[in-house]
Design an enzyme around this catalytic site. Structure first.
Site, PDB file in Angstrom:
ATOM      1  N   ASP A   8      -4.811   1.970  10.778  1.00  0.00           N
ATOM      2  CA  ASP A   8      -6.236   1.777  11.028  1.00  0.00           C
ATOM      3  C   ASP A   8      -6.380   1.387  12.509  1.00  0.00           C
ATOM      4  O   ASP A   8      -6.467   2.250  13.372  1.00  0.00           O
ATOM      5  CB  ASP A   8      -6.732   0.705  10.055  1.00  0.00           C
ATOM      6  CG  ASP A   8      -8.225   0.455  10.141  1.00  0.00           C
ATOM      7  OD1 ASP A   8      -8.958   1.363  10.554  1.00  0.00           O
ATOM      8  OD2 ASP A   8      -8.665  -0.657   9.786  1.00  0.00           O
TER       9      ASP A   8
ATOM     10  N   GLY B 193       0.766  -1.252   0.000  1.00  0.00           N
ATOM     11  CA  GLY B 193       0.000   0.000   0.000  1.00  0.00           C
ATOM     12  C   GLY B 193       0.788   1.288   0.000  1.00  0.00           C
ATOM     13  O   GLY B 193       0.310   2.303  -0.498  1.00  0.00           O
TER      14      GLY B 193
ATOM     15  N   ASP C  96      -5.721  -0.164  -2.018  1.00  0.00           N
ATOM     16  CA  ASP C  96      -6.557  -0.960  -2.916  1.00  0.00           C
ATOM     17  C   ASP C  96      -7.861  -1.408  -2.274  1.00  0.00           C
ATOM     18  O   ASP C  96      -8.018  -1.394  -1.056  1.00  0.00           O
ATOM     19  CB  ASP C  96      -5.809  -2.227  -3.339  1.00  0.00           C
ATOM     20  CG  ASP C  96      -5.699  -3.236  -2.200  1.00  0.00           C
ATOM     21  OD1 ASP C  96      -5.286  -2.841  -1.095  1.00  0.00           O
ATOM     22  OD2 ASP C  96      -6.044  -4.419  -2.407  1.00  0.00           O
TER      23      ASP C  96
ATOM     24  N   PHE D 282     -13.756   3.322   4.746  1.00  0.00           N
ATOM     25  CA  PHE D 282     -12.805   2.696   3.829  1.00  0.00           C
ATOM     26  C   PHE D 282     -12.415   3.662   2.706  1.00  0.00           C
ATOM     27  O   PHE D 282     -13.276   4.263   2.062  1.00  0.00           O
ATOM     28  CB  PHE D 282     -13.413   1.424   3.242  1.00  0.00           C
ATOM     29  CG  PHE D 282     -12.406   0.573   2.527  1.00  0.00           C
ATOM     30  CD1 PHE D 282     -11.547  -0.274   3.233  1.00  0.00           C
ATOM     31  CD2 PHE D 282     -12.302   0.622   1.149  1.00  0.00           C
ATOM     32  CE1 PHE D 282     -10.605  -1.043   2.567  1.00  0.00           C
ATOM     33  CE2 PHE D 282     -11.354  -0.145   0.477  1.00  0.00           C
ATOM     34  CZ  PHE D 282     -10.508  -0.983   1.188  1.00  0.00           C
ATOM     35  N   VAL D 283     -11.105   3.788   2.492  1.00  0.00           N
ATOM     36  CA  VAL D 283     -10.623   4.670   1.425  1.00  0.00           C
ATOM     37  C   VAL D 283      -9.839   3.879   0.367  1.00  0.00           C
ATOM     38  O   VAL D 283      -9.382   2.763   0.627  1.00  0.00           O
ATOM     39  CB  VAL D 283      -9.752   5.816   1.981  1.00  0.00           C
ATOM     40  CG1 VAL D 283     -10.578   6.811   2.783  1.00  0.00           C
ATOM     41  CG2 VAL D 283      -8.588   5.270   2.803  1.00  0.00           C
TER      42      VAL D 283
ATOM     43  N   GLU E 284       4.206   3.982   6.081  1.00  0.00           N
ATOM     44  CA  GLU E 284       3.001   3.159   5.994  1.00  0.00           C
ATOM     45  C   GLU E 284       1.901   3.926   5.251  1.00  0.00           C
ATOM     46  O   GLU E 284       1.883   5.167   5.254  1.00  0.00           O
ATOM     47  CB  GLU E 284       2.579   2.780   7.432  1.00  0.00           C
ATOM     48  CG  GLU E 284       1.352   1.946   7.594  1.00  0.00           C
ATOM     49  CD  GLU E 284       1.350   0.587   6.902  1.00  0.00           C
ATOM     50  OE1 GLU E 284       1.545   0.559   5.662  1.00  0.00           O
ATOM     51  OE2 GLU E 284       1.104  -0.425   7.561  1.00  0.00           O
TER      52      GLU E 284
ATOM     53  N   LYS F  90      -6.597   6.692  11.032  1.00  0.00           N
ATOM     54  CA  LYS F  90      -8.010   6.767  11.427  1.00  0.00           C
ATOM     55  C   LYS F  90      -8.047   6.756  12.949  1.00  0.00           C
ATOM     56  O   LYS F  90      -8.150   5.677  13.549  1.00  0.00           O
ATOM     57  CB  LYS F  90      -8.770   5.556  10.896  1.00  0.00           C
ATOM     58  CG  LYS F  90      -8.893   5.482   9.381  1.00  0.00           C
ATOM     59  CD  LYS F  90      -9.620   4.190   8.996  1.00  0.00           C
ATOM     60  CE  LYS F  90      -9.845   4.066   7.510  1.00  0.00           C
ATOM     61  NZ  LYS F  90     -10.347   2.726   7.138  1.00  0.00           N
TER      62      LYS F  90
ATOM     63  N   ARG G 274      -5.427   0.878  -6.896  1.00  0.00           N
ATOM     64  CA  ARG G 274      -4.190   1.473  -6.365  1.00  0.00           C
ATOM     65  C   ARG G 274      -3.688   2.609  -7.247  1.00  0.00           C
ATOM     66  O   ARG G 274      -2.994   3.509  -6.794  1.00  0.00           O
ATOM     67  CB  ARG G 274      -3.076   0.426  -6.273  1.00  0.00           C
ATOM     68  CG  ARG G 274      -3.269  -0.621  -5.200  1.00  0.00           C
ATOM     69  CD  ARG G 274      -1.947  -1.361  -4.969  1.00  0.00           C
ATOM     70  NE  ARG G 274      -2.154  -2.656  -4.337  1.00  0.00           N
ATOM     71  CZ  ARG G 274      -2.268  -2.844  -3.025  1.00  0.00           C
ATOM     72  NH1 ARG G 274      -2.213  -1.813  -2.217  1.00  0.00           N
ATOM     73  NH2 ARG G 274      -2.448  -4.046  -2.530  1.00  0.00           N
TER      74      ARG G 274
HETATM   75  P1  5GP Z   1      -4.113  -1.933  10.872  1.00  0.00           P
HETATM   76  O1  5GP Z   1      -3.198  -3.080  11.096  1.00  0.00           O
HETATM   77  O2  5GP Z   1      -3.568  -0.594  11.330  1.00  0.00           O
HETATM   78  O3  5GP Z   1      -5.500  -2.176  11.389  1.00  0.00           O
HETATM   79  O4  5GP Z   1      -4.375  -1.874   9.322  1.00  0.00           O
HETATM   80  C1  5GP Z   1      -3.449  -1.413   8.478  1.00  0.00           C
HETATM   81  C2  5GP Z   1      -3.623  -1.988   7.078  1.00  0.00           C
HETATM   82  O5  5GP Z   1      -5.016  -2.271   6.768  1.00  0.00           O
HETATM   83  C3  5GP Z   1      -3.177  -0.951   6.093  1.00  0.00           C
HETATM   84  O6  5GP Z   1      -1.802  -1.050   5.860  1.00  0.00           O
HETATM   85  C4  5GP Z   1      -4.048  -1.249   4.895  1.00  0.00           C
HETATM   86  O7  5GP Z   1      -3.424  -2.230   4.124  1.00  0.00           O
HETATM   87  C5  5GP Z   1      -5.329  -1.809   5.468  1.00  0.00           C
HETATM   88  N1  5GP Z   1      -6.387  -0.756   5.570  1.00  0.00           N
HETATM   89  C6  5GP Z   1      -6.887  -0.221   6.696  1.00  0.00           C
HETATM   90  N2  5GP Z   1      -7.830   0.713   6.441  1.00  0.00           N
HETATM   91  C7  5GP Z   1      -7.923   0.764   5.077  1.00  0.00           C
HETATM   92  C8  5GP Z   1      -8.733   1.544   4.178  1.00  0.00           C
HETATM   93  O8  5GP Z   1      -9.562   2.403   4.553  1.00  0.00           O
HETATM   94  N3  5GP Z   1      -8.536   1.332   2.852  1.00  0.00           N
HETATM   95  C9  5GP Z   1      -7.642   0.429   2.382  1.00  0.00           C
HETATM   96  N4  5GP Z   1      -7.555   0.294   1.063  1.00  0.00           N
HETATM   97  N5  5GP Z   1      -6.862  -0.331   3.199  1.00  0.00           N
HETATM   98  C10 5GP Z   1      -7.005  -0.154   4.536  1.00  0.00           C
HETATM   99 MG    MG Z   2      -0.625  -1.770   4.361  1.00  0.00          MG
END
Ligand code: 5GP
Ligand code: MG
Length: 178
Positions: free
Chosen positions: A107, A49, A163, A156-157, A103, A135, A169
């Site tokens: 999330d 990403g 992606d 979700f973005v 990164e 977020k 992407r």
């Molecule tokens: P975390 O481990 O912080 O919960 O999630 C991080 C990963 O989840 C990010 O690196 C990404 O790959 C994916 N992710 C989290 N939120 C989003 C979102 O809103 N859109 C997309 N495309 N990927 C997300």
């Molecule tokens: Mg990621």
């Protein structure tokens, strides 16, 4: 003005423009140039990403600096947390290096909270996170980014490297679920 886009079963609307993205990245790079002057930081960009963000940010880093890319694979392990993250492609020696993790989005913070201890175990001189998005209302783990381009709502973005099921992407700006 960009139009809404349909990807698979979902409709996304324009959220953050390319111009806004560029301007925030320039500000971030300027701060990094100041904070890391003379320190030869090693940027570790987390695939997939972050590749577009990492390229745009790194292009504006004008101090002496290096970059490498890792892919994180998580699987259920037998540790107390039940989760293990392995970094594929991490060949650099991190001992005494100033590390900047790049990164796409924080999330819940789960990914980075699992990865950072692996970096720490190599005794780097410092570790900071530069993230394109976060977020804050979704955060569940103790992960703090020193550099954040945008704090966004918990939706979700898509686009600018992020992606939806492998699609989107390459959208040049950021979209959000309609
Ligand atoms: P975390 O481990 O912080 O919960 O999630 C991080 C990963 O989840 C990010 O690196 C990404 O790959 C994916 N992710 C989290 N939120 C989003 C979102 O809103 N859109 C997309 N495309 N990927 C997300
Ligand atoms: Mg990621």
């Amino acid at each position: 003005m960009a139009q809404e886009v349909t990807v698979l079963d979902k409709v996304f609307v324009p959220y953050i423009t390319r111009a806004e993205i560029s301007s925030r990245i320039s500000e971030m790079a300027a701060r990094i140039n100041e904070d890391y002057a003379g320190k030869n930081p090693l940027f570790i960009a987390i695939l997939n990403g972050s590749f577009i963000f990492a390229a745009d940010l790194f292009r504006e880093v004008t101090i002496d600096a290096a970059i490498t890319f890792v892919k994180l694979a998580s699987y259920k392990g037998t540790t107390s947390t039940g989760n293990v993250v392995t970094a594929i492609g991490m060949e650099e020696r991190l001992t005494d290096r100033h590390v900047v993790i790049v990164e796409d989005i924080i999330d819940t913070g789960k990914t980075l909270s699992a990865f950072i201890p692996e970096i720490e175990s190599q005794k780097p001189a410092s570790i900071n996170i530069a993230t394109f998005l976060s977020k804050p209302s979704a955060l569940k783990y103790d992960v703090k980014a020193a550099y954040t381009a945008f704090e966004i709502e918990n939706k979700f973005v898509l686009g600018y490297g992020l992606d939806y099921d492998g699609h989107g992407r390459n959208l040049p700006e950021l979209y959000i679920l309609k």
